[in-house]
Scaffold this motif. Structure first.
Motif, PDB file in Angstrom:
ATOM      1  N   SER A 296      23.394  92.589  56.688  1.00 44.32           N
ATOM      2  CA  SER A 296      21.967  92.503  57.005  1.00 44.32           C
ATOM      3  C   SER A 296      21.217  91.623  56.009  1.00 44.32           C
TER       4      SER A 296
ATOM      5  N   GLU B 145      21.180  88.319  57.469  1.00 44.90           N
ATOM      6  CA  GLU B 145      20.162  88.234  58.518  1.00 44.90           C
ATOM      7  C   GLU B 145      18.767  88.084  57.916  1.00 44.90           C
TER       8      GLU B 145
ATOM      9  N   SER C 292      27.173  87.715  59.271  1.00 47.54           N
ATOM     10  CA  SER C 292      26.697  88.826  60.107  1.00 47.54           C
ATOM     11  C   SER C 292      26.880  88.600  61.603  1.00 47.54           C
TER      12      SER C 292
ATOM     13  N   HIS D 215      22.789  86.252  64.088  1.00 49.65           N
ATOM     14  CA  HIS D 215      21.793  86.629  65.091  1.00 49.65           C
ATOM     15  C   HIS D 215      20.454  85.956  64.815  1.00 49.65           C
TER      16      HIS D 215
ATOM     17  N   SER E 156      20.252  90.470  68.773  1.00 46.44           N
ATOM     18  CA  SER E 156      20.735  91.772  68.296  1.00 46.44           C
ATOM     19  C   SER E 156      20.598  92.835  69.374  1.00 46.44           C
TER      20      SER E 156
ATOM     21  N   ARG F  40      23.654  99.262  64.173  1.00 48.43           N
ATOM     22  CA  ARG F  40      23.713  97.955  63.516  1.00 48.43           C
ATOM     23  C   ARG F  40      22.580  97.061  64.003  1.00 48.43           C
ATOM     24  N   ALA F  41      22.272  97.143  65.296  1.00 47.19           N
ATOM     25  CA  ALA F  41      21.180  96.332  65.851  1.00 47.19           C
ATOM     26  C   ALA F  41      19.850  96.699  65.194  1.00 47.19           C
TER      27      ALA F  41
ATOM     28  N   TYR G 238      19.771  95.266  61.717  1.00 46.12           N
ATOM     29  CA  TYR G 238      19.572  93.818  61.784  1.00 46.12           C
ATOM     30  C   TYR G 238      18.124  93.468  62.116  1.00 46.12           C
TER      31      TYR G 238
END
Length: 313
Positions: free
Chosen positions: A52, A55, A104, A107, A113, A126-127, A130
């Protein structure tokens, strides 16, 4: 006697050696728990949190560069600034996706995501991690841009954020120019769905990803986004509309830092992409699991001719 004992030991060894195989088969057949399906262990995974960070930093750089491109192209004297802006945005997005992908998955956008979680490529947990990281990164990118531009440019171009309208000077005082909420809402849905349909699906499908290669796929994603920015800003032809956002985090960062009219209609840049993500997910459930020609080309024209003459060769 010895032979009988040896046979018994062999039977016992065979029996115990088959237990792990049975356990593995039971694990494969056992249904996943709700916690596993949601990916709740990801909240406690150091690797996910490290990813992350990629991201966060990637989105920060993306926002800083894209918003700078928006301001610089609109400030220039070229005849079609939105065309130059779209080309530069496509190049920038491609480079950053390639840079963050190994960390990652690259994204840099809540749309990707969210759709990846719906399709099942990543977990919902995880989404969420992120998306939070992307919003924080977008805010940092907007803060960095605010620190280097003058207050007049910040006010004139709304910090390069996602806008529906701007306040401009008119003959009888300040006037508001831009597009209607419904028009912007539909553009956000359509453009985001096209973005997912025409480019991101290539990355989701491992067969196409392997066939085309990483650089090609990321270039296509950047190109499609650039085209959609150009189309959305051209089809309306309204000053004050910054085009389809297609990235809620980018819109969020500028709106939080800049404030003002950027908050007007900000929900469009979240609700529109969310609807597009669900529409794209339904599309993925309708299409065949296998490619159209997965079973070969049995309808080949020359094969039809051979069948007419009774030749199987």
């Amino acid at each position: 006697m010895a032979a009988t004992t040896r046979d018994a030991l062999d039977d016992e060894e065979t029996q115990f050696s088959s237990i792990p195989k049975i356990d593995e088969e039971n694990k494969k057949k056992s249904p996943l728990t709700l916690s596993q399906r949601l990916g709740l262990p990801d909240f406690f995974s150091p690797d996910v949190w490290r990813a992350s960070v990629g991201e966060l930093l990637g989105t920060a750089v993306l926002v800083f560069m894209l918003d700078t491109i928006v301001i610089s192209t609109l400030e220039s004297d070229v005849k079609m600034p939105n065309l130059i802006m779209s080309i530069l945005a496509a190049i920038t997005i491609t480079i950053l996706l390639l840079a963050v992908f190994p960390v990652s998955g690259g994204h840099l956008n809540p749309v990707i995501s969210c759709s990846a979680a719906l399709v099942g490529i990543i977990s919902m947990s995880r989404a969420i991690i992120y998306i939070v990281a992307q919003c924080i990164g977008a805010t940092l990118g907007a803060l960095a841009l605010k620190a280097v531009v003058s207050s007049s440019i910040e006010n004139t171009f709304s910090l390069g954020g996602c806008t529906l309208t701007v306040i401009s000077s008119g003959p009888n005082g300040p006037i508001t120019v831009g597009i209607e909420t419904a028009q912007a809402f539909w553009l956000e849905i359509f453009c985001t769905f096209v973005f997912l349909f025409a480019s991101v699906w290539m990355a989701y499908d491992h067969r196409q990803a392997k066939s085309l290669g990483l650089v090609t796929i990321m270039s296509i994603i950047g190109l499609v986004l650039g085209l959609l920015v150009f189309i959305s800003t051209t089809v309306t032809g309204k000053k004050g509309y910054a085009g389809a956002g297609m990235n809620p985090a980018r819109c969020f960062g500028a709106a939080l830092v800049r404030g003002g009219n950027l908050g007007d209609g900000h929900w469009i840049f979240w609700v529109g992409p969310a609807i597009a993500c669900w529409a794209f997910y339904l599309y993925t459930k309708i299409i065949p699991l296998q490619h159209f020609h997965a079973d070969g080309y049995k309808h080949d024209f020359f094969g039809v001719i051979k069948s007419l003459f009774g030749s199987d060769a």
